[in-house]
Design an enzyme around this catalytic site. Structure first.
Site, PDB file in Angstrom:
ATOM      1  CG  ASP A  99      -1.908   0.958   1.096  1.00 44.19           C
ATOM      2  OD1 ASP A  99      -2.210   1.679   0.107  1.00 44.19           O
ATOM      3  OD2 ASP A  99      -2.557   1.136   2.113  1.00 44.19           O
TER       4      ASP A  99
ATOM      5  CG  ASP B 291      -8.251   4.183  -0.430  1.00 45.39           C
ATOM      6  OD1 ASP B 291      -7.908   2.931  -0.448  1.00 45.39           O
ATOM      7  OD2 ASP B 291      -7.788   4.826   0.052  1.00 45.39           O
TER       8      ASP B 291
ATOM      9  CD  GLU C 249      -0.511   5.239  -4.226  1.00 45.76           C
ATOM     10  OE1 GLU C 249      -0.136   5.344  -3.083  1.00 45.76           O
ATOM     11  OE2 GLU C 249      -1.192   4.293  -4.628  1.00 45.76           O
TER      12      GLU C 249
HETATM   13  O1  MIG Z   1      -4.335   6.287   3.968  1.00 48.23           O
HETATM   14  O2  MIG Z   1      -3.834   1.115   5.525  1.00 48.23           O
HETATM   15  O3  MIG Z   1      -5.824   1.808  -0.138  1.00 48.23           O
HETATM   16  O4  MIG Z   1      -7.212  -0.086   1.574  1.00 48.23           O
HETATM   17  O5  MIG Z   1      -7.158   0.176   4.450  1.00 48.23           O
HETATM   18  C1  MIG Z   1      -5.205   5.118   4.207  1.00 48.23           C
HETATM   19  C2  MIG Z   1      -5.346   1.782   5.660  1.00 48.23           C
HETATM   20  C3  MIG Z   1      -3.941   3.798   4.090  1.00 48.23           C
HETATM   21  C4  MIG Z   1      -5.205   2.825   2.033  1.00 48.23           C
HETATM   22  C5  MIG Z   1      -5.693   1.673   1.347  1.00 48.23           C
HETATM   23  C6  MIG Z   1      -6.591   1.111   2.313  1.00 48.23           C
HETATM   24  C7  MIG Z   1      -6.196   0.783   3.373  1.00 48.23           C
HETATM   25  C8  MIG Z   1      -5.615   1.937   4.402  1.00 48.23           C
HETATM   26  N1  MIG Z   1      -4.755   2.770   3.416  1.00 48.23           N
END
Ligand code: MIG
Length: 688
Positions: A325, A443, A328
């Site tokens: 996660d 998201d 980017e």
């Molecule tokens: O700023 O880890 O896309 O699936 O639950 C949010 C918390 C950070 C973004 C991910 C999302 C995840 C969430 N993360």
């Protein structure tokens, strides 16, 4: 690769994105279609690049992977710039991935791939309805121009062009078989107990399930590759017990590494110069979930190798799947952006604000996230093939950062467990990372429009090599509703990644949170009974460079109606799906491009199979039903019911479709676990 149908043209000095794995000889001639203009600096780096093309009236555009809007992308503009954009709407130009391949289909049909690590924008008739223009700047770009082979046996030129493109970008990622089971996730499961409760609730209701995701709360202070012992006293034991019951735990890994003395990953990264640095040689710091963090330089092969090996701390505890996660990379703030904000805020102090300055003032503190000015401040050290090191600022290679994080994890798995398949999916991606992992589409929201968006996005993702993918079912942000969730899993039955995920603070979204959970069960049961089929088709699509999901335009290129259908998809070579994506819809209109068998699945069983005629039909689809269509000469195997993939039997089947003595299905079987995967000798011909 020798191909007369793929031509490569290079402008400036492109950074190697690792997207194309076949060496294609560069053309020295002028670009064959449209007009290219470009300018370079004294070192041959690109200052600007554009390609302009005049479209014919009926030209359609397919592709661009993860993006908003229709299956036909004409009429809007898009920008590849990987962005954390949880509130995206239909006017958002950039989502989480950078997938620069598309096909223009019409008077002339050809495919184009713009291979660059940096920002690129596509105006598909938005500024001027018949003008298509592509614009980029920074270092360099390689453009691939692909035309259909003559005498090919594909159903359309588009299918043939995709096949060629997928061949040069290399084989798509294959997850283990269990990853095709249903996954439950939520940002908010905090403890071992929370996870056990979720599993027990599913078990009580006999709803099939194969995985539960661990979001950031399992970590110690959001530190990558650590486990909070207070919340998860014995993750190995938990994972082992769960696995025996058919459940895999899937922890999240964030891109940012917490700045903290004596935290091993931080210390190793500092010692070995594995983090991205600023021009002054100091590590770059930005704020993400762990607080002030450094970013591993995934573009540097030593750093990448090091980061990949870190996953072993969790695989040693029995973990066999991950999601990457924030890659980017998302940045909430940096030292620099905060300083600038504070300075700006000061200028408002003790002043009588008028309405304009008030709005300026109120936007300041929220303006520190994902800034281009921040992306320009840190550098990557790329080892070039001649052994030299190229230092390059992040903004010039932004779109491959997440992709190279996926590669890091995948190469790690390969080095410490070469024979084993791991589940891996990433939020950010670029063409190239499709070989190393899958993606979820980031998201989204509990909106009907986001359900439709997923439907329209799926074929474009497949064109770009992303086969193991899917959206957060039910919607991540906002409160879902029971009917939205039911309609969404009805599409999810067909997506290789099938995961229900939601954000903390939103309405709870597990199937047992709603009345009549048996309605959800009936739909998930179809998924499990179709799994031998879905898995076989997935593997065939990987090896044959075909798409699991296709626009009808790709299969019925001469049928003008079919070409313009925006809400039905072909799945594999035998099925057409027509999901319902509107609230309180009684059903929907479906266009059949040929006679097909309509299959009605209701409450866990097939209740009807009827041959329907080519043309338009209104079908009623109650919430408990899934209706899909099988081509007349095809049959689909259904295995017996199972609660977990490990219990799926591949020796007895029922069939959907019209019984005939000629009908057969080619089933692919393997152990589902090892990297020994090939079609030869693995196909069984099933007949009625
Ligand atoms: O700023 O880890 O896309 O699936 O639950 C949010 C918390 C950070 C973004 C991910 C999302 C995840 C969430 N993360």
């Amino acid at each position: 690769m020798k191909s007369t149908n793929i031509k490569k043209y290079t402008y400036g000095n492109p950074v190697d994105t690792n997207a194309v794995i076949y060496k294609i000889i560069e053309e020295k001639t002028d670009f064959p279609v449209g007009t290219i203009s470009h300018s370079e600096d004294l070192e041959g780096n690109l200052l600007s690049f554009s390609w302009n093309y005049t479209m014919s009236n009926h030209d359609m555009i397919f592709g661009l992977g993860e993006n908003v809007r229709g299956i036909n992308k004409r009429g809007f503009k898009y920008t590849s710039w990987c962005t954390d954009t949880p509130n995206h709407t239909e006017t958002s130009e950039s989502l989480y991935g950078a997938h620069n391949f598309f096909i223009i289909s019409g008077k002339k049909t050809f495919g184009l791939f713009f291979d660059t690590a940096s920002k690129i924008s596509f105006d598909f008739g938005w500024t001027d309805s018949d003008k298509l223009s592509v614009y980029s700047e920074n270092t360099g770009i390689a453009v691939y121009f692909i035309t259909a082979e003559t005498g090919h046996h594909d159903t359309s030129d588009a299918v043939n062009i995709v096949r060629q493109f997928r061949t040069i970008i290399g084989q798509s990622y294959i997850p283990p078989f269990w990853a095709f089971g249903f996954q439950q996730s939520r940002w908010g499961y905090k403890t071992e107990k929370d996870i056990q409760t979720v599993v027990q609730n599913y078990q009580k209701l006999n709803i099939p399930i194969d995985g539960v995701c661990l979001d950031i709360d399992y970590m110690d202070e959001y530190e990558d590759f650590t486990v909070d012992k207070k919340k998860f006293p014995d993750l190995k034991k938990l994972s082992d017990t769960m696995k025996k019951e058919g459940i895999h735990l899937i922890p999240i890994i964030d891109a940012g590494v917490k700045v903290k003395k004596n935290y091993r990953v931080y210390e190793e990264g500092i010692k070995n110069h594995y983090f991205c640095k600023k021009a002054d040689g100091k590590e770059y710091t930005a704020g993400v979930w762990p607080g002030r963090s450094h970013f591993p330089d995934f573009l540097n092969s030593d750093a990448r190798k090091w980061f990949g090996l870190q996953y072993k701390t969790l695989t040693d505890l029995g973990i066999e799947g991950f999601w990457n996660d924030m890659n980017e990379p998302a940045m909430f703030y940096s030292d620099e952006s905060l300083q600038k904000s504070f300075a700006t805020l000061k200028t408002f102090e003790n002043k009588k604000l008028d309405i304009n300055s008030f709005f300026q003032f109120s936007s300041v503190s929220g303006s520190t996230t994902n800034l281009l000015s921040d992306y320009k401040l840190f550098y990557h050290s790329i080892q070039k093939t001649d052994g030299s090191i190229q230092n390059i600022s992040h903004d010039k290679v932004h779109n491959i950062f997440g992709s190279f994080m996926t590669q890091a994890a995948s190469e790690g798995f390969k080095s410490f467990a070469p024979e084993k398949r791991f589940l891996l999916y990433s939020r950010s991606s670029c063409i190239g990372s499709h070989r190393y992992g899958g993606i979820w589409t980031g998201d989204n929201r509990s909106w009907w429009s986001h359900l439709k968006m997923e439907l329209q996005m799926l074929p474009a993702l497949n064109m770009c090599g992303f086969l193991y993918s899917g959206a957060d079912i039910g919607g991540f942000g906002d409160n879902t509703s029971r009917d939205l969730l039911l309609r969404w899993i009805a599409l999810g039955v067909f997506t290789p990644l099938m995961r229900n995920h939601s954000a903390s603070g939103t309405r709870k979204q597990e199937f047992y949170q709603f009345g009549h959970p048996e309605d959800f069960k009936g739909i998930i049961e179809l998924r499990y009974r179709l799994l031998p089929f879905i898995y076989s088709e997935f593997i065939k699509a990987v090896f044959n460079n075909t798409m699991l999901f296709r626009p009808l335009a790709f299969d019925y290129p001469k049928d003008y109606r079919a070409c313009n259908i925006e809400d039905q998809l072909m799945f594999s070579d035998s099925i057409m799906i027509a999901p319902v994506y509107e609230q309180n819809a009684l059903g929907r209109y479906v266009y059949l491009p040929e006679d097909m068998v309509q299959v009605v699945w209701n409450n866990g069983e097939v209740v009807q199979q009827t041959l329907q005629q080519k043309g338009d039909h209104f079908i009623e689809v109650p919430l408990t039903q899934i209706i899909f269509y099988i081509k007349p000469e095809k049959i689909i195997p259904l295995c017996p019911k199972a609660l977990h993939t490990k219990d799926i039997r591949m020796d007895t089947f029922e069939f959907l479709g019209i019984p005939s003595k000629d009908a057969s299905y080619s089933l692919y079987k393997d152990d589902g676990y090892t990297t020994d995967i090939h079609l030869d000798g693995r196909i069984t011909k099933l007949t009625f």
